[in-house]
Scaffold this motif. Structure first.
Motif, PDB file in Angstrom:
ATOM      1  N   LYS A 123     -52.135 -40.428 -20.031  1.00  0.00           N
ATOM      2  CA  LYS A 123     -50.976 -41.194 -20.512  1.00  0.00           C
ATOM      3  C   LYS A 123     -49.710 -40.778 -19.783  1.00  0.00           C
ATOM      4  CE  LYS A 123     -52.936 -41.550 -25.189  1.00  0.00           C
ATOM      5  NZ  LYS A 123     -52.605 -42.414 -26.336  1.00  0.00           N
ATOM      6  N   ASN A 126     -49.538 -41.992 -16.274  1.00  0.00           N
ATOM      7  CA  ASN A 126     -49.231 -43.425 -16.207  1.00  0.00           C
ATOM      8  C   ASN A 126     -47.764 -43.701 -16.513  1.00  0.00           C
ATOM      9  OD1 ASN A 126     -51.815 -44.154 -15.493  1.00  0.00           O
ATOM     10  ND2 ASN A 126     -52.484 -44.448 -17.601  1.00  0.00           N
ATOM     11  N   VAL A 127     -47.186 -42.937 -17.420  1.00  0.00           N
ATOM     12  CA  VAL A 127     -45.775 -43.130 -17.748  1.00  0.00           C
ATOM     13  C   VAL A 127     -44.903 -42.742 -16.554  1.00  0.00           C
ATOM     14  CG1 VAL A 127     -43.869 -42.236 -19.169  1.00  0.00           C
ATOM     15  CG2 VAL A 127     -46.048 -42.819 -20.249  1.00  0.00           C
ATOM     16  N   GLU A 129     -45.952 -41.741 -13.260  1.00  0.00           N
ATOM     17  CA  GLU A 129     -46.433 -42.058 -11.904  1.00  0.00           C
ATOM     18  C   GLU A 129     -45.877 -41.068 -10.873  1.00  0.00           C
ATOM     19  OE1 GLU A 129     -45.567 -46.232 -11.295  1.00  0.00           O
ATOM     20  OE2 GLU A 129     -47.252 -46.847 -12.540  1.00  0.00           O
TER      21      GLU A 129
END
Lengths: 305, 305
Positions: A123, A126-127, A129
């Motif tokens: 997570k 993805n937040v 990068e």
């Protein structure tokens, strides 16, 4: 997870040496704590954390390094937007599992731990990068699990591992060390000493599992016997969870160190609660009443890389 | 997964209407097939697939739409770079699990399916980093699982769902329809008819589960009885796996349609192998000897959006 110490700061510093912007996440992730683990009592030191990072950022500025541009401290609802964080097994929610890696070593006594770690790291990656993500060598299995996750899921980031920061006596820095009073601290370094003894055996030419690990077990056994002989108000008892000699990529136990790959020497011990206290003795947070798990490791590098 | 039909092409077309570049992946993902499922016999039509996409791309060029710039057909080793793809439970490897969503409806009879789907989609999304990703409404549970995954893991993509493409008689297009000869095809539309009957009940004001689903069951039961009365060489028997009235976000079964949320009407039937064949009868691929699972669904939209 906050409760920052020099180990965390050293990672932020390495990140600032290699990048122009450093993003720091502080999040005590519920899904990596088993239901009987110390989620509620895990040390939370928000204000100290922030000022440590601010001080470091000032230093980085003076040195012309990259800067800490973000401290990200999300709520559970941000990180677990649909179902609430669940750390039961099999449990409900969206999870990343990395098996069999996550079931070995630390995973044996903490069956939900690496599921929680992999899930929250996926997570966070993805937040944010990020071009690079930094983990400490102290949690060697975590570094292996995250590297595997990045490879298997084709995540576009580079995993960097910073060296374990240590106290002067060699104890690996950990947010949980605050629970160790003076007495348990002194005995706790047995793990480091055991791994160093095994490392020395390998440096002296031993390669077989038994030859390498025998020296580690000697150290822990001697310390154990020594504690047993002491009175309850002077000793600190401990249990060895594991001492491992493992493949660096799979963390499977090995019978022989492969010179082309090297190996991971690692271990975990549980410092038991003190049985009885002495007047005026220096105690840890929680008065040394809770067991404290300590982990440490040493990488045996390949000889012919 | 290849074996392209008009449903896939319609998604590529929608993508080309909304984007300048369209990336098509063709990959028969082993981890979403149970060990007893049809991985080995799943239709593979590589050359037809490519020319269908080339023709579509020519059309898109003439129409000034976005173009199909990439067809991505990776090997298993690219998608599963460390451990080989495993579709046993619990199995070894790196997986994404979305529970309890993945255990409902299709997941009940296909326990590894959505683990495989979520895992491969996470990988593909990381490889491609698309602004939008397109799925077909036919696989409604897949769309709900992927939307949940994107939300829970903060994936930076927009999930778009294109309408189910149908044959003239209403049968939902599916790569597996090639296994249906004329006889099973004709009976197979019972699922669509059952769902339409339930939809009609709702449109006429019925909201309770029993009132809505009773009409669907009437249709399947009548068809079942009708087939039973026919001779073995004229009938096509089937089993109903489920008929569901569910919440559109959680896919949990509901007792009443909530007008603010709407609902998902869905079902699955298994077309059984033909018991005996007639001379000259039009058979499907595999001579109608394998059971074929058909799924379909209708969205009941919210009334007060």
């Amino acid at each position: 997870m906050g409760a920052l110490h020099k180990g965390h700061l050293s990672l932020a510093r390495i990140a600032a040496e290699e990048n122009s912007e450093v993003f720091v996440s502080i999040y005590v992730n519920p899904t990596q704590f088993g239901v009987n683990e110390d989620l509620d009592s895990y040390p939370k030191t928000w204000h100290t954390d922030i000022s440590m990072l601010e001080d470091l950022d000032q230093e980085l500025g003076r040195e012309g390094k990259g800067r800490i541009t973000t401290i990200f401290a999300p709520t559970n609802k941000v990180m677990y937007p649909t179902l609430p964080p669940d750390s039961t097994l099999p449990g409900t929610g969206s999870f990343v599992t990395i098996t069999p890696l996550a079931n070995l070593l630390e995973g044996k006594s903490r069956p939900v731990f690496f599921r929680g770690v992999a899930t929250i790291c996926m997570k966070l990656l993805n937040v944010v990068e990020p071009e690079c993500v930094y983990f400490g060598q102290k949690d060697v299995q975590q570094t292996v699990v995250i590297k595997r996750m990045v490879q298997d899921f084709h995540l576009n980031t580079i995993v960097r591992v910073g060296p374990t920061e240590r106290e002067i006596d060699g104890l690996a820095m950990s947010s949980r060390n605050v629970y160790l009073g003076e007495r348990r601290r002194k005995v706790g370094i047995v793990l480091r000493q055991a791994l160093q003894a095994a490392e020395a055996a390998h440096k002296m030419g031993k390669c077989s599992r038994d030859d390498v690990l025998a020296l580690a077990w000697d150290v822990t056994n001697q310390m154990s016997v020594a504690q047993d002989k002491l009175s309850e108000d002077t000793r600190a008892k401990f249990e060895v969870d594991y001492v491992s000699l493992a493949d660096p990529d799979t963390l499977e136990e090995i019978d022989e160190v492969d010179d082309t790959k090297g190996a991971v020497l690692s271990g975990a011990i549980k410092m038991l609660p003190l049985e009885s206290l002495k007047d005026g003795e220096k105690l840890g947070l929680g008065e040394d009443k809770v067991p404290v798990r300590l982990i440490d490791n040493i990488l045996i590098p390949p000889r012919r890389p």
